[in-house]
Design a protein around this motif. Structure first.
Motif: not given
Length: 326
Positions: A100-109, A117-125, A127-132, A137-140
């Protein structure tokens, strides 16, 4: 009068055109069947909805904490909300797996707002979602959530346990084989818990209302606004949730009239999102005039559950703010 060579030439042209049309029609792929996987944690089952109708149902197990919505890594809870099948794995630790596509941007927000999660971890999620691409899976928030086999029940020594996973959805092996064969990457997956109050049911499907140019949620004064919209039997229904330290939480529901120029059919404000209407809350509109406020509130909740059971959230929009509510 047309001569024989001319008639023959015209016949050949018509024959070529006819064959070209048949070939084009044959090459056109048949319409894809729309499949949605709908999981109700309260009923402990997974339903395959095909073209808007339930086609098959399987018993399911969840994380060791089967009641909570997943909010962080290692909490052994199964996530709720709207996801999709990210990959298929023919051989896994538990027979076959649909990732499954967990975590999503909804989860990250929500995870960023809660400090999970930290701002850096949010950014990683982000950027990944933005680029499809698959979210890390190694964030908080953790990751690696899948629908897999292994059995609804597992034996640990002599104890027979249900809800034994680390957050995944477990099916019996014959059932995951059936689901594996008919599912494909991109198919929506709706996960909810029909035992919750309206706030608890809809919250996992909401997304933060405003983001800045970097994709970071904007939460003035530490209060975040989340929204969702879905079609229900009542009409187009929008939800607005506000949360934050020092604010608590609130839920607003708006049911639009079919004619956008008319006033909403229903406006409901639950200022502490507890599922009950007190003197501080409000409910108004033509729908509200037909029954007691508590009965109307229950009706909205039931309409939402019915919509989720059909997988209608997969076509949801961002939601609409209630007029006059800050």
């Amino acid at each position: 009068m047309l001569t024989y060579p001319v008639l023959k030439s015209q016949f050949l042209i018509l024959l070529i055109l006819a064959l070209s049309t048949v070939t084009a029609l044959a090459a056109e792929p048949p319409p894809l069947t729309r499949k949605i996987l709908v999981i109700d944690k309260a009923k402990q089952h997974l339903v395959l909805v095909t073209d808007g109708k339930p086609s098959v149902q399987f018993p399911a197990s969840f994380g060791v904490d089967p009641s909570s919505d997943k909010s962080k890594a290692l909490d052994c809870a199964t996530p709720e909300g709207l996801y999709h099948i990210a990959y298929k794995k023919n051989k896994s630790r538990f027979h076959r797996a649909l990732g499954l596509s967990y975590p999503t941007l909804a989860n990250a927000g929500k995870g960023l707002a809660a400090g999970v999660i930290s701002p850096g971890e949010y950014k990683r999620i982000y950027e990944a979602v933005r680029k499809s691409r698959p979210a890390p899976h190694n964030t908080g928030l953790g990751g690696g959530i899948a629908i897999h086999g292994g059995g609804v029940f597992r034996y640990f020594d002599k104890a027979r346990e249900r809800d034994w996973t680390e957050g995944c959805i477990a099916l019996n092996n014959p059932d995951i084989e059936t689901l594996f064969d008919v599912s494909r990457p991109g198919d929506p997956v709706v996960i909810y818990n029909s035992r919750r109050n309206l706030y608890g049911i809809i919250r996992p499907f909401t997304r933060v209302r405003k983001i800045d140019g970097r994709g970071v949620p904007i939460c003035p004064g530490g209060v975040c606004t989340y929204q969702a919209e879905l079609p229900t039997s009542l009409g187009r229904t929008s939800f607005t949730i506000r949360e934050g330290k020092g604010y608590g939480r609130s839920l607003q529901v708006l049911v639009d009239n079919a004619d956008a120029r008319e006033k909403p059919l229903l406006v409901l404000v639950d200022r502490n999102a507890d599922g009950f209407l007190s003197a501080l809350d409000s409910i108004r509109g033509p729908v509200a005039d037909k029954a007691r406020p508590d009965a109307i509130y229950r009706m909205v909740r039931e309409a939402v559950i019915a919509a989720l059971s059909r997988g209608d959230i997969s076509a949801a929009g961002p939601g609409r703010q209630i007029p006059g509510f800050p």
